[in-house]
Write a protein that holds these residues in place. Sequence first.
Motif, PDB file in Angstrom:
ATOM      1  N   PRO A  13       0.833  -1.210   0.000  1.00 20.83           N
ATOM      2  CA  PRO A  13       0.000   0.000   0.000  1.00 20.83           C
ATOM      3  C   PRO A  13       0.864   1.255   0.000  1.00 20.83           C
ATOM      4  CG  PRO A  13      -0.060  -1.051   2.153  1.00 20.83           C
ATOM      5  CD  PRO A  13       0.715  -1.963   1.236  1.00 20.83           C
ATOM      6  N   PRO A  14       0.348   2.325  -0.589  1.00 22.24           N
ATOM      7  CA  PRO A  14       1.122   3.565  -0.607  1.00 22.24           C
ATOM      8  C   PRO A  14       1.241   4.136   0.799  1.00 22.24           C
ATOM      9  CG  PRO A  14      -1.088   3.956  -1.412  1.00 22.24           C
ATOM     10  CD  PRO A  14      -0.952   2.475  -1.215  1.00 22.24           C
ATOM     11  N   PRO A  15       2.216   4.982   1.017  1.00 24.16           N
ATOM     12  CA  PRO A  15       2.369   5.586   2.347  1.00 24.16           C
ATOM     13  C   PRO A  15       1.176   6.492   2.636  1.00 24.16           C
ATOM     14  CG  PRO A  15       3.848   6.632   0.786  1.00 24.16           C
ATOM     15  CD  PRO A  15       3.209   5.479   0.077  1.00 24.16           C
ATOM     16  N   PRO A  16       0.857   6.687   3.902  1.00 21.93           N
ATOM     17  CA  PRO A  16      -0.255   7.586   4.223  1.00 21.93           C
ATOM     18  C   PRO A  16       0.095   9.012   3.817  1.00 21.93           C
ATOM     19  CG  PRO A  16       0.951   7.012   6.208  1.00 21.93           C
ATOM     20  CD  PRO A  16       1.520   6.184   5.089  1.00 21.93           C
ATOM     21  N   PRO A  17      -0.934   9.831   3.576  1.00 29.53           N
ATOM     22  CA  PRO A  17      -0.640  11.223   3.230  1.00 29.53           C
ATOM     23  C   PRO A  17       0.078  11.903   4.389  1.00 29.53           C
ATOM     24  CG  PRO A  17      -2.994  10.911   3.638  1.00 29.53           C
ATOM     25  CD  PRO A  17      -2.343   9.561   3.682  1.00 29.53           C
ATOM     26  N   SER A  18       0.863  12.919   4.068  1.00 31.39           N
ATOM     27  CA  SER A  18       1.581  13.603   5.132  1.00 31.39           C
ATOM     28  C   SER A  18       0.576  14.229   6.094  1.00 31.39           C
ATOM     29  CB  SER A  18       2.505  14.669   4.556  1.00 31.39           C
ATOM     30  OG  SER A  18       1.740  15.633   3.862  1.00 31.39           O
ATOM     31  N   ARG A  19       0.935  14.263   7.349  1.00 32.56           N
ATOM     32  CA  ARG A  19       0.042  14.777   8.387  1.00 32.56           C
ATOM     33  C   ARG A  19      -0.089  16.291   8.244  1.00 32.56           C
ATOM     34  NH1 ARG A  19       0.700  14.498  14.872  1.00 32.56           N
ATOM     35  NH2 ARG A  19      -1.348  15.337  15.295  1.00 32.56           N
ATOM     36  N   ARG A  20      -1.325  16.751   8.338  1.00 37.71           N
ATOM     37  CA  ARG A  20      -1.574  18.182   8.269  1.00 37.71           C
ATOM     38  C   ARG A  20      -1.588  18.750   9.683  1.00 37.71           C
ATOM     39  NH1 ARG A  20      -7.138  18.787   5.588  1.00 37.71           N
ATOM     40  NH2 ARG A  20      -7.529  17.121   7.049  1.00 37.71           N
ATOM     41  N   ASN A  21      -1.098  19.950   9.841  1.00 39.05           N
ATOM     42  CA  ASN A  21      -1.115  20.607  11.139  1.00 39.05           C
ATOM     43  C   ASN A  21      -2.377  21.430  11.346  1.00 39.05           C
ATOM     44  OD1 ASN A  21       1.357  19.645  11.942  1.00 39.05           O
ATOM     45  ND2 ASN A  21       2.455  21.298  10.934  1.00 39.05           N
ATOM     46  N   ARG A  22      -3.080  21.719  10.293  1.00 39.56           N
ATOM     47  CA  ARG A  22      -4.265  22.562  10.381  1.00 39.56           C
ATOM     48  C   ARG A  22      -5.429  21.942   9.627  1.00 39.56           C
ATOM     49  NH1 ARG A  22      -3.210  28.567  10.766  1.00 39.56           N
ATOM     50  NH2 ARG A  22      -1.277  28.654  11.904  1.00 39.56           N
ATOM     51  N   LEU A  23      -6.643  22.261  10.086  1.00 42.91           N
ATOM     52  CA  LEU A  23      -7.842  21.845   9.377  1.00 42.91           C
ATOM     53  C   LEU A  23      -8.081  22.788   8.205  1.00 42.91           C
ATOM     54  CD1 LEU A  23     -10.216  21.277  12.423  1.00 42.91           C
ATOM     55  CD2 LEU A  23      -8.981  19.542  11.140  1.00 42.91           C
ATOM     56  N   THR A  24      -8.817  22.299   7.205  1.00 40.83           N
ATOM     57  CA  THR A  24      -9.218  23.192   6.127  1.00 40.83           C
ATOM     58  C   THR A  24     -10.297  24.126   6.663  1.00 40.83           C
ATOM     59  OG1 THR A  24     -10.973  21.740   5.349  1.00 40.83           O
ATOM     60  CG2 THR A  24      -8.767  21.401   4.396  1.00 40.83           C
ATOM     61  N   GLU A  25     -10.588  25.187   5.921  1.00 40.94           N
ATOM     62  CA  GLU A  25     -11.603  26.145   6.364  1.00 40.94           C
ATOM     63  C   GLU A  25     -12.956  25.464   6.536  1.00 40.94           C
ATOM     64  OE1 GLU A  25     -13.530  30.401   5.010  1.00 40.94           O
ATOM     65  OE2 GLU A  25     -11.639  29.748   4.141  1.00 40.94           O
ATOM     66  N   SER A  26     -13.330  24.571   5.619  1.00 41.25           N
ATOM     67  CA  SER A  26     -14.627  23.891   5.729  1.00 41.25           C
ATOM     68  C   SER A  26     -14.652  22.936   6.921  1.00 41.25           C
ATOM     69  CB  SER A  26     -14.969  23.150   4.434  1.00 41.25           C
ATOM     70  OG  SER A  26     -13.995  22.163   4.157  1.00 41.25           O
ATOM     71  N   GLU A  27     -13.521  22.293   7.229  1.00 44.95           N
ATOM     72  CA  GLU A  27     -13.457  21.416   8.403  1.00 44.95           C
ATOM     73  C   GLU A  27     -13.574  22.230   9.688  1.00 44.95           C
ATOM     74  OE1 GLU A  27     -10.587  17.821   6.803  1.00 44.95           O
ATOM     75  OE2 GLU A  27      -9.679  19.685   7.464  1.00 44.95           O
ATOM     76  N   CYS A  28     -12.994  23.410   9.705  1.00 47.62           N
ATOM     77  CA  CYS A  28     -13.036  24.258  10.901  1.00 47.62           C
ATOM     78  C   CYS A  28     -14.440  24.712  11.241  1.00 47.62           C
ATOM     79  CB  CYS A  28     -12.152  25.483  10.720  1.00 47.62           C
ATOM     80  SG  CYS A  28     -10.397  25.107  10.736  1.00 47.62           S
ATOM     81  N   ALA A  29     -15.270  24.869  10.246  1.00 41.16           N
ATOM     82  CA  ALA A  29     -16.633  25.346  10.487  1.00 41.16           C
ATOM     83  C   ALA A  29     -17.404  24.403  11.397  1.00 41.16           C
ATOM     84  CB  ALA A  29     -17.358  25.513   9.155  1.00 41.16           C
ATOM     85  N   GLU A  30     -17.028  23.148  11.409  1.00 44.31           N
ATOM     86  CA  GLU A  30     -17.725  22.142  12.209  1.00 44.31           C
ATOM     87  C   GLU A  30     -16.862  21.603  13.340  1.00 44.31           C
ATOM     88  OE1 GLU A  30     -20.908  21.138  11.753  1.00 44.31           O
ATOM     89  OE2 GLU A  30     -21.146  22.591  10.140  1.00 44.31           O
ATOM     90  N   SER A  31     -15.840  22.329  13.729  1.00 40.02           N
ATOM     91  CA  SER A  31     -14.889  21.779  14.682  1.00 40.02           C
ATOM     92  C   SER A  31     -14.491  22.801  15.739  1.00 40.02           C
ATOM     93  CB  SER A  31     -13.635  21.314  13.936  1.00 40.02           C
ATOM     94  OG  SER A  31     -12.684  20.829  14.834  1.00 40.02           O
ATOM     95  N   THR A  32     -14.270  22.292  16.934  1.00 41.15           N
ATOM     96  CA  THR A  32     -13.727  23.103  18.016  1.00 41.15           C
ATOM     97  C   THR A  32     -12.651  22.280  18.700  1.00 41.15           C
ATOM     98  OG1 THR A  32     -15.832  24.199  18.396  1.00 41.15           O
ATOM     99  CG2 THR A  32     -14.255  24.273  20.186  1.00 41.15           C
ATOM    100  N   THR A  33     -11.533  22.893  18.973  1.00 35.06           N
ATOM    101  CA  THR A  33     -10.460  22.222  19.694  1.00 35.06           C
ATOM    102  C   THR A  33     -10.180  22.994  20.964  1.00 35.06           C
ATOM    103  OG1 THR A  33      -9.470  21.450  17.640  1.00 35.06           O
ATOM    104  CG2 THR A  33      -8.070  21.425  19.593  1.00 35.06           C
ATOM    105  N   LEU A  34     -10.113  22.284  22.057  1.00 33.48           N
ATOM    106  CA  LEU A  34      -9.847  22.904  23.344  1.00 33.48           C
ATOM    107  C   LEU A  34      -8.653  22.187  23.954  1.00 33.48           C
ATOM    108  CD1 LEU A  34     -10.828  24.842  25.595  1.00 33.48           C
ATOM    109  CD2 LEU A  34     -12.256  22.971  26.422  1.00 33.48           C
TER     110      LEU A  34
END
Length: 81
Positions: A13-34
Amino acid sequence: KKRTQQHQHTGIPPPPPSRRNRLTESECAESTTLFLRLPPSVDSSSYEKELEFMRNFAQRTMEDELNVGVAADSADRITAA
């Protein structure tokens, strides 16, 4: 593409995609991190209870701020669940 095709031919299997440090703008609309830091005086056996208390506190506070002027029993009240 060459890398993916190469892995398909070998059955590896191919390697996993590189880890992102930030959510996309659309992901942020539905997310809260505390981020919380418990004091050293809190015993590790209490972490689950303490973190659940903080989760509920944060949720209630956020709901209250979103619903300023809306009665607690109103169908128009915005809630997490």
